[in-house]
Design a protein around this motif. Structure first.
Motif, short mmCIF file in Angstrom:
data_model
loop_
_atom_site.label_atom_id
_atom_site.label_comp_id
_atom_site.label_asym_id
_atom_site.label_seq_id
_atom_site.Cartn_x
_atom_site.Cartn_y
_atom_site.Cartn_z
N ARG A 216 0.66 0.90 -7.18
CA ARG A 216 0.94 -0.45 -7.46
C ARG A 216 2.55 -0.74 -7.39
O ARG A 216 3.36 0.21 -7.78
CB ARG A 216 0.89 -1.13 -8.95
N SER A 217 2.99 -2.00 -6.65
CA SER A 217 4.50 -2.27 -6.59
C SER A 217 4.45 -3.65 -6.77
O SER A 217 3.45 -4.43 -6.41
CB SER A 217 4.84 -1.79 -5.26
N LYS A 218 5.79 -4.25 -6.89
CA LYS A 218 6.19 -5.60 -7.04
C LYS A 218 6.11 -6.44 -5.84
O LYS A 218 6.00 -7.71 -5.85
CB LYS A 218 7.45 -5.54 -7.84
N PHE A 219 6.45 -5.80 -4.72
CA PHE A 219 6.45 -6.71 -3.39
C PHE A 219 5.42 -6.01 -2.49
O PHE A 219 5.10 -4.84 -2.50
CB PHE A 219 7.61 -6.57 -2.87
N PRO A 220 4.93 -6.68 -1.26
CA PRO A 220 4.04 -6.18 -0.44
C PRO A 220 4.91 -5.09 0.42
O PRO A 220 4.19 -4.06 0.65
CB PRO A 220 3.99 -7.50 0.49
N GLU A 221 6.13 -5.22 0.70
CA GLU A 221 6.77 -4.34 1.54
C GLU A 221 7.02 -2.86 0.61
O GLU A 221 6.95 -1.76 1.44
CB GLU A 221 8.25 -4.92 1.90
N THR A 222 7.07 -3.25 -0.70
CA THR A 222 7.51 -1.86 -1.11
C THR A 222 6.04 -1.40 -1.72
O THR A 222 6.08 -0.11 -2.07
CB THR A 222 8.03 -2.10 -2.71
N LEU A 223 4.88 -1.98 -1.59
CA LEU A 223 3.74 -1.48 -2.17
C LEU A 223 3.48 -0.51 -0.73
O LEU A 223 2.92 0.59 -0.89
CB LEU A 223 2.73 -2.50 -2.17
N ASN B 53 -4.34 -7.49 7.45
CA ASN B 53 -3.93 -6.46 8.71
C ASN B 53 -2.43 -6.12 8.05
O ASN B 53 -1.81 -5.21 9.02
CB ASN B 53 -3.80 -7.37 9.94
N PHE B 54 -1.98 -6.58 6.81
CA PHE B 54 -0.92 -6.04 6.65
C PHE B 54 -0.47 -4.69 6.41
O PHE B 54 0.61 -4.24 6.77
CB PHE B 54 -0.37 -6.97 5.04
N PHE B 55 -1.44 -3.88 5.89
CA PHE B 55 -1.16 -2.31 5.78
C PHE B 55 -1.48 -1.45 6.89
O PHE B 55 -1.67 -0.37 6.78
CB PHE B 55 -2.02 -1.90 4.35
N ASN B 56 -2.18 -2.41 7.96
CA ASN B 56 -2.41 -1.71 9.22
C ASN B 56 -1.46 -1.24 9.95
O ASN B 56 -0.32 -1.55 10.10
CB ASN B 56 -3.50 -2.27 10.16
#
Length: 446
Positions: free
Chosen positions: A284-291, A443-446
């Motif tokens: 878990r993380s606070k921002f999409p980018e840090t996740l 597709n964010f994590f692809n």
């Protein structure tokens, strides 16, 4: 100071000091900060009066729905009777509703109005295994359905300049039901989406973390653990190293990031070098980018454990789609606060509750597609935590029933403001675009 334990058969009760200090600091900040929502604008006062009248008419129905969902306590993707209870209530009021929409058997859809802007009101109704509605989704359901119902009834007397869509969204607990529905187009026609969550505080905006899941399976070589241990490759050793590696990784994580793991499979007999072991992880993380960054670091740790032990490794990310953090829309939040003030509640502004007390929700995925809010509604004492038996009891209490009425009113009037007020709608869109606009969530994590 004496530290010696006299009873090693029982665990040490955790100290409550840190939690008590968080509560004290929250109360202090709350006394120093006030939330001033905008005055004027929104739906006409005459429409608000109609909403109040209609809410009085359906209050008993909403209380019964909340109690019924609480009693059913159906878990993710099994909410058949809960979904049917929603449909039956709406049909009893002359509103067409259907289940099995957007590729999910227990999803619910109903609509009222036409033309203009479209806002979605979301309702959850899945429970947790073993401890029932310990996250209060019965209250989420009754407030969402209630807001939609009173708007539909008000529309018959004072026409809405737009459309309201009720979406019953199953399987929030660990299964990301909203993302499954989103990929089938559930949110494509919406201009905004709103819902709420029961809690120990009234809070306008609180941190919700993004969450991913990872299953790591280590493949070893079995051998006799005494006669020929050198002929084995121990998958449990790899799982142990991975678990310990996660613990060391925590030292270099941002304070609000979270990693939790269990080892559900670790071998069959002490006399056999373990052939296969599995570790299940939440990241878990606070921002999409840090996740995304934390996911990559966890991935490296998992591979490193395999290299150290000479085992094979298989990694499966996100059996169910990941959840993003919530992006809160400020203009919609302002309207929510105004209407909660009108019923005697004072939602705390962002930053008053300690952000370290943070969970995850699949509404985050919605909030990166359309402007949205996910405020907290007080239905329990401040000391009661989510996902506990105490909160399960609170979600069926008199306080929860009052919350259903107050929450339904707040959601209904926030939706009405958005539909009636062109200036508000423009500011909602502008705030959403300034925060980054629509994201390609799948597709964010692809």
């Amino acid at each position: 100071m004496e530290f010696r334990r006299t009873n090693l058969s029982a665990p040490i009760p955790p100290s409550t000091h840190y939690a008590d200090e968080i509560a004290r600091a929250t109360a202090e900040r709350a006394s120093q900060q006030t939330y001033e929502p905008p005055r004027g604008g929104g739906a006409p006062d005459t429409f608000a009066q109609v909403v109040k009248q209609e809410l009085d008419t359906v209050t008993d129905d909403l209380h019964q729905l909340s109690a019924r969902i609480h009693q059913l306590a159906e878990t993710a993707f099994e909410e058949r009777e809960s979904a049917q209870a929603i449909v039956e209530l709406l049909r009893a009021h002359g509103i067409d509703a259907q289940t099995g929409v957007y590729g999910v058997e227990t999803a619910v859809l109903a609509e009222v109005g036409d033309g203009g802007r479209t806002i979605g009101i979301l309702a959850e109704y899945d429970a947790l295994p073993e401890i029932g509605h310990a996250c209060g989704h019965n209250v989420i359901c009754a407030t969402g359905v209630g807001a939609f119902l009173v708007l539909a009834r008000a529309h018959a007397k004072a026409q809405l300049p737009g459309k309201v869509v009720l979406l019953g969204t199953p399987a929030e607990e660990g299964h990301t039901g909203k993302e499954y529905m989103a990929r089938e187009g559930a949110f494509d026609s919406l201009d905004a989406a709103i819902m709420l969550h029961g809690y120990g505080y009234d809070c306008a905006d609180q941190v919700w973390l993004g969450r991913r899941t990872l299953t790591v399976t280590y493949k070893g070589v079995p051998a006799h653990a005494s006669a020929q241990p050198f002929m084995g490759r121990n998958a449990l050793d790899a799982a142990n190293l991975f678990y310990q590696g996660l613990g060391l990784l925590r030292q270099q994580m941002p304070p609000i990031d979270r990693i939790h793991a269990v080892i559900p499979e670790g071998g069959t007999r002490p006399s056999i070098v373990t052939e296969e072991a599995q570790v299940q992880v939440y990241v878990r993380s606070k921002f999409p980018e840090t996740l995304k960054d934390l996911s990559e670091r966890v991935h490296d740790v998992a591979q490193g454990a395999a290299l150290m032990t000479g085992t094979g490794v298989e990694m499966q990310w996100d059996v169910h789609p990941p959840s993003l953090p919530i992006r809160t829309n400020q203009p919609l939040t302002d309207r929510w606060v105004k209407h909660q003030n009108a019923v005697g509640r004072s939602p705390l502004p962002a930053g008053v509750l300690d952000e370290s007390i943070a969970a995850s929700t699949d509404f985050g995925n919605v909030s990166y597609r359309v402007p949205g809010i996910h405020p907290l509604l007080k239905i329990s004492d401040e000391s009661v935590a989510l996902h506990t038996r105490a909160f399960e009891a609170a979600s069926g209490s008199e306080s929860a029933l009052q919350g259903v009425v107050d929450g339904a009113y707040g959601l209904a009037m926030t939706a009405a403001d958005f539909l009636f007020d062109d200036e508000l709608a423009a500011s909602v869109t502008a705030d959403f675009e300034a925060a980054g606009g629509r994201m390609d969530v799948p597709n964010f994590f692809n």
